[in-house]
Design a protein around this motif. Structure first.
Motif, PDB file in Angstrom:
ATOM      1  N   ALA A 126       0.825  -1.208   0.000  1.00 32.17           N
ATOM      2  CA  ALA A 126       0.000   0.000   0.000  1.00 32.17           C
ATOM      3  C   ALA A 126       0.860   1.259   0.000  1.00 32.17           C
ATOM      4  O   ALA A 126       0.561   2.233  -0.708  1.00 32.17           O
ATOM      5  CB  ALA A 126      -0.928  -0.002   1.210  1.00 32.17           C
ATOM      6  N   LEU A 127       1.954   1.244   0.766  1.00 29.52           N
ATOM      7  CA  LEU A 127       2.855   2.400   0.785  1.00 29.52           C
ATOM      8  C   LEU A 127       3.519   2.612  -0.572  1.00 29.52           C
ATOM      9  O   LEU A 127       3.681   3.759  -1.023  1.00 29.52           O
ATOM     10  CB  LEU A 127       3.919   2.216   1.874  1.00 29.52           C
ATOM     11  CG  LEU A 127       3.436   2.323   3.318  1.00 29.52           C
ATOM     12  CD1 LEU A 127       4.561   1.977   4.280  1.00 29.52           C
ATOM     13  CD2 LEU A 127       2.891   3.711   3.600  1.00 29.52           C
ATOM     14  N   ILE A 128       3.891   1.529  -1.231  1.00 29.08           N
ATOM     15  CA  ILE A 128       4.482   1.635  -2.568  1.00 29.08           C
ATOM     16  C   ILE A 128       3.476   2.231  -3.544  1.00 29.08           C
ATOM     17  O   ILE A 128       3.803   3.110  -4.348  1.00 29.08           O
ATOM     18  CB  ILE A 128       4.981   0.256  -3.043  1.00 29.08           C
ATOM     19  CG1 ILE A 128       6.178  -0.193  -2.216  1.00 29.08           C
ATOM     20  CG2 ILE A 128       5.341   0.286  -4.525  1.00 29.08           C
ATOM     21  CD1 ILE A 128       6.577  -1.636  -2.452  1.00 29.08           C
ATOM     22  N   ASP A 129       2.216   1.757  -3.471  1.00 32.28           N
ATOM     23  CA  ASP A 129       1.172   2.291  -4.358  1.00 32.28           C
ATOM     24  C   ASP A 129       0.919   3.764  -4.103  1.00 32.28           C
ATOM     25  O   ASP A 129       0.754   4.548  -5.043  1.00 32.28           O
ATOM     26  CB  ASP A 129      -0.124   1.495  -4.191  1.00 32.28           C
ATOM     27  CG  ASP A 129      -0.009   0.083  -4.749  1.00 32.28           C
ATOM     28  OD1 ASP A 129       0.881  -0.156  -5.596  1.00 32.28           O
ATOM     29  OD2 ASP A 129      -0.808  -0.777  -4.323  1.00 32.28           O
ATOM     30  N   ILE A 130       0.889   4.165  -2.850  1.00 35.02           N
ATOM     31  CA  ILE A 130       0.657   5.577  -2.509  1.00 35.02           C
ATOM     32  C   ILE A 130       1.797   6.441  -3.039  1.00 35.02           C
ATOM     33  O   ILE A 130       1.577   7.505  -3.634  1.00 35.02           O
ATOM     34  CB  ILE A 130       0.484   5.749  -0.989  1.00 35.02           C
ATOM     35  CG1 ILE A 130      -0.847   5.140  -0.537  1.00 35.02           C
ATOM     36  CG2 ILE A 130       0.550   7.223  -0.594  1.00 35.02           C
ATOM     37  CD1 ILE A 130      -1.001   5.056   0.969  1.00 35.02           C
ATOM     38  N   ALA A 131       3.022   5.977  -2.831  1.00 33.51           N
ATOM     39  CA  ALA A 131       4.186   6.745  -3.317  1.00 33.51           C
ATOM     40  C   ALA A 131       4.178   6.845  -4.842  1.00 33.51           C
ATOM     41  O   ALA A 131       4.476   7.905  -5.398  1.00 33.51           O
ATOM     42  CB  ALA A 131       5.472   6.102  -2.831  1.00 33.51           C
ATOM     43  N   ALA A 132       3.818   5.757  -5.518  1.00 33.77           N
ATOM     44  CA  ALA A 132       3.782   5.775  -6.987  1.00 33.77           C
ATOM     45  C   ALA A 132       2.679   6.705  -7.492  1.00 33.77           C
ATOM     46  O   ALA A 132       2.883   7.448  -8.466  1.00 33.77           O
ATOM     47  CB  ALA A 132       3.573   4.368  -7.523  1.00 33.77           C
TER      48      ALA A 132
END
Length: 159
Positions: A126-132
């Protein structure tokens, strides 16, 4: 007898003057319309050239945006792969607070990494998706601003 033709002469002269004025007025407007059509054609050519330049610049900007977004997607998929393999983990406190009078354990001092739980993996994902998503939005906004500035400079003649 000379008095009778005088009114006819005045009427004839007034018709001649009116006809001359009318034909001059008509031909003057026709000449003006022809000149205006030439000027409009020149302005249309300039406008088409400017429009073509703007279209090319916007297409270049769109290409750059797509490349940047593709790079973000590649980075996101690489980060997801690292998270799936367990090489990307959430930071944990590096130093456990122990009482000062406790004896130092003998043997392996390095703490072993506990296995990743499913909730930790989903949190990392989820953190990777938010950052992307944030990277994509920032890239799109910067591209939009740059395209606006290029078009504004082109229209204002600052090129």
């Amino acid at each position: 007898m000379f008095g009778i033709p005088l009114p006819w002469l005045i009427i004839g002269l007034s018709i001649a003057f009116f006809g001359t004025y009318r034909s001059g007025y008509h031909f003057g407007w026709s000449d003006r319309d022809a000149e205006m059509q030439i000027v409009i054609a020149k302005k249309n050519e300039e406008s088409r050239a400017t429009e073509k330049t703007m279209t090319e610049k916007l297409a270049d900007q769109e290409t750059q945006l797509r490349k940047a977004q593709d790079e973000i997607v590649k980075k996101q998929s690489a980060m997801h792969e690292l998270a799936r393999t367990g090489r990307l983990r959430l930071p944990t406190p590096s130093c456990v607070q122990a009482p000062t009078d406790a004896p130092t354990p003998a043997g392996n001092i390095q703490p072993s990494d506990p296995p990743q739980t499913e909730s930790e993996r989903s949190l990392i994902s989820a953190l990777i998706d938010i950052a992307a998503d944030g990277d994509k939005a920032i890239t799109k906004l910067n591209s939009c601003i740059e395209a606006y500035n290029q078009v504004r400079d082109l229209i204002n003649g600052k090129q």
